[in-house]
Design a protein around this motif. Structure first.
Motif, short mmCIF file in Angstrom:
data_model
loop_
_atom_site.label_atom_id
_atom_site.label_comp_id
_atom_site.label_asym_id
_atom_site.label_seq_id
_atom_site.Cartn_x
_atom_site.Cartn_y
_atom_site.Cartn_z
N LEU A 46 -12.67 55.60 93.20
CA LEU A 46 -13.75 56.28 92.49
C LEU A 46 -13.20 57.15 91.37
O LEU A 46 -13.79 57.24 90.28
N ALA A 47 -12.07 57.79 91.63
CA ALA A 47 -11.48 58.68 90.62
C ALA A 47 -10.92 57.93 89.43
O ALA A 47 -10.67 58.53 88.38
N THR A 48 -10.71 56.62 89.57
CA THR A 48 -10.29 55.81 88.42
C THR A 48 -11.49 55.28 87.64
O THR A 48 -11.32 54.75 86.54
N LEU A 255 -21.35 53.92 104.63
CA LEU A 255 -20.80 52.68 104.09
C LEU A 255 -20.07 51.96 105.22
O LEU A 255 -19.06 52.45 105.73
N ASP A 256 -20.58 50.81 105.62
CA ASP A 256 -19.97 50.07 106.73
C ASP A 256 -18.83 49.20 106.19
O ASP A 256 -19.06 48.18 105.54
N ALA A 257 -17.60 49.62 106.46
CA ALA A 257 -16.42 48.91 105.95
C ALA A 257 -15.84 47.93 106.96
O ALA A 257 -14.78 47.35 106.72
N PHE A 275 -18.89 45.75 100.07
CA PHE A 275 -19.56 46.63 101.02
C PHE A 275 -19.27 48.11 100.84
O PHE A 275 -20.03 48.95 101.33
N VAL A 276 -18.19 48.44 100.13
CA VAL A 276 -17.80 49.84 100.01
C VAL A 276 -17.71 50.30 98.56
O VAL A 276 -18.41 51.24 98.14
N LEU A 277 -16.88 49.65 97.76
CA LEU A 277 -16.59 50.15 96.42
C LEU A 277 -17.79 50.07 95.48
O LEU A 277 -18.15 51.05 94.82
N VAL A 278 -18.42 48.90 95.39
CA VAL A 278 -19.56 48.75 94.47
C VAL A 278 -20.73 49.66 94.87
O VAL A 278 -21.27 50.39 94.03
N PRO A 279 -21.14 49.67 96.16
CA PRO A 279 -22.25 50.57 96.52
C PRO A 279 -21.93 52.04 96.26
O PRO A 279 -22.79 52.77 95.76
N ILE A 283 -23.84 54.66 93.76
CA ILE A 283 -24.39 55.91 94.30
C ILE A 283 -23.89 57.12 93.52
O ILE A 283 -24.66 58.00 93.15
N VAL A 284 -22.58 57.16 93.26
CA VAL A 284 -22.01 58.30 92.54
C VAL A 284 -22.55 58.34 91.11
O VAL A 284 -22.87 59.42 90.59
#
Length: 318
Positions: A46-48, A255-257, A275-279, A283-284
């Motif tokens: 996310l920070a990238t 987020l279900d990983a 399932f994790v990064l794109v959602p 959201i952010v």
């Protein structure tokens, strides 16, 4: 002042508000979850994609030393993302939730002043609760969004076992041996970390005249204890998050990983992205754009293309 969403050509999301007509709180993202669920990986990714900096909220990773035992992210894994409250406390002193709240508040304020997004990440739920829920001043200044990275416990326990084996291969035993003291207090400072007290019996007998086979058995017992205690910790952290769901007034998204951890290689990375990064990225992005007075039409996010690599980045953080 605004920040740019680096993955898209979008309207610039507001982190700090300079609107003179009404007060807007500064934005903070919190990534939480049990140990081994991939919190550090998500926070860095996310920070990238957003101009952000990371504030560590792991009880053991705040201490200097034992980088393998405490599973600190390496310089390479940080991908040049600034990290705060990571490996800065004397390993022989106790650092509690009050200390964390004070240092974390300073770190968050400094990040926001530079018009960047603070991402608080760690599995120590008591630290997160003390800061984002119990600190009245913090709540009055910041708008928080909590991302909960979750993995089903049976799968997570298997992941933890594999991770401990990799930590042993990376030098966990030598790392603990360097700080071993038969008179040490395992309830104080960094020695409270899982992986230290469990090695006590093996290290006490290591230099004695016992046969090699006995040493092997003692080491295997120590490693099994590390795995068992880490699994217990993960289960407790999961239960704590469930309880906190009813206490937190902040917005929380699960987020279900699990799907990413039951796969290997490229399939694991693809599942993580889906399932994790794109959602979480969406959201952010929406969270940062919330309450903007002037918004321009935005384009959809660009595909997040995995970087070529020999081994799955998900497997490296297991």
């Amino acid at each position: 002042m605004r920040i740019l969403f680096s993955a898209c050509n979008k309207a610039q999301p507001t982190v700090r508000s300079c609107c003179p007509y009404r007060h807007r709180k500064d934005k903070v993202v919190v990534v939480m979850g049990a140990t081994g669920t991939g919190k550090s990986r998500l926070s860095i990714e996310l920070a990238t994609r957003f101009p952000a900096e990371i504030v560590n909220s792991d009880k053991m990773q705040v201490y200097k030393g034992l980088d393998i035992v405490t599973n600190k992210v390496t310089e390479e894994e940080r991908r040049r993302v600034p990290h705060h409250l990571l490996g800065f406390v004397d390993p022989n002193v106790n650092f509690d939730s009050i200390d964390f709240r004070r240092h974390a508040s300073i770190a968050v304020e400094s990040i926001v002043r530079r018009n960047r997004l603070p991402i608080i990440v760690g599995g120590s739920n008591s630290y997160i609760k003390a800061l984002v829920n119990d600190d009245v001043e913090f709540r009055s200044r910041y708008d928080c969004y909590l991302l909960w990275v979750d993995v089903s416990l049976p799968v997570l326990h298997s992941v933890i076992s594999e991770r401990v084996d990799k930590m042993v291969e990376a030098g966990l035993v030598d790392e603990v041996r360097e700080i071993f003291d038969p008179k040490a207090d395992y309830g104080r400072g960094i020695r409270h970390a899982i992986g230290v007290a469990e090695m006590d019996r093996f290290l006490r007998f290591e230099s004695s005249k016992i046969d090699e086979q006995t040493k092997v058995v003692l080491l295997e017992e120590a490693i099994d204890k590390i795995k068992s205690n880490t699994c217990k910790l993960a289960s407790c952290q999961f239960q704590n998050i469930l309880r906190l769901q009813n206490q937190f007034e902040w917005k929380m998204h699960r987020l279900d990983a699990t799907g990413a951890f039951v796969r290997r290689g490229d399939e694991a990375d693809a599942a993580w992205e889906k399932f994790v990064l794109v959602p979480s990225t969406i959201i952010v992005d929406k969270f940062l754009h919330k309450n903007e007075i002037f918004r321009q039409p935005s384009s959809p996010p660009l595909p997040l293309t995995p970087r070529p690599q020999t081994h799955s980045s998900l497997e490296r953080r297991r």
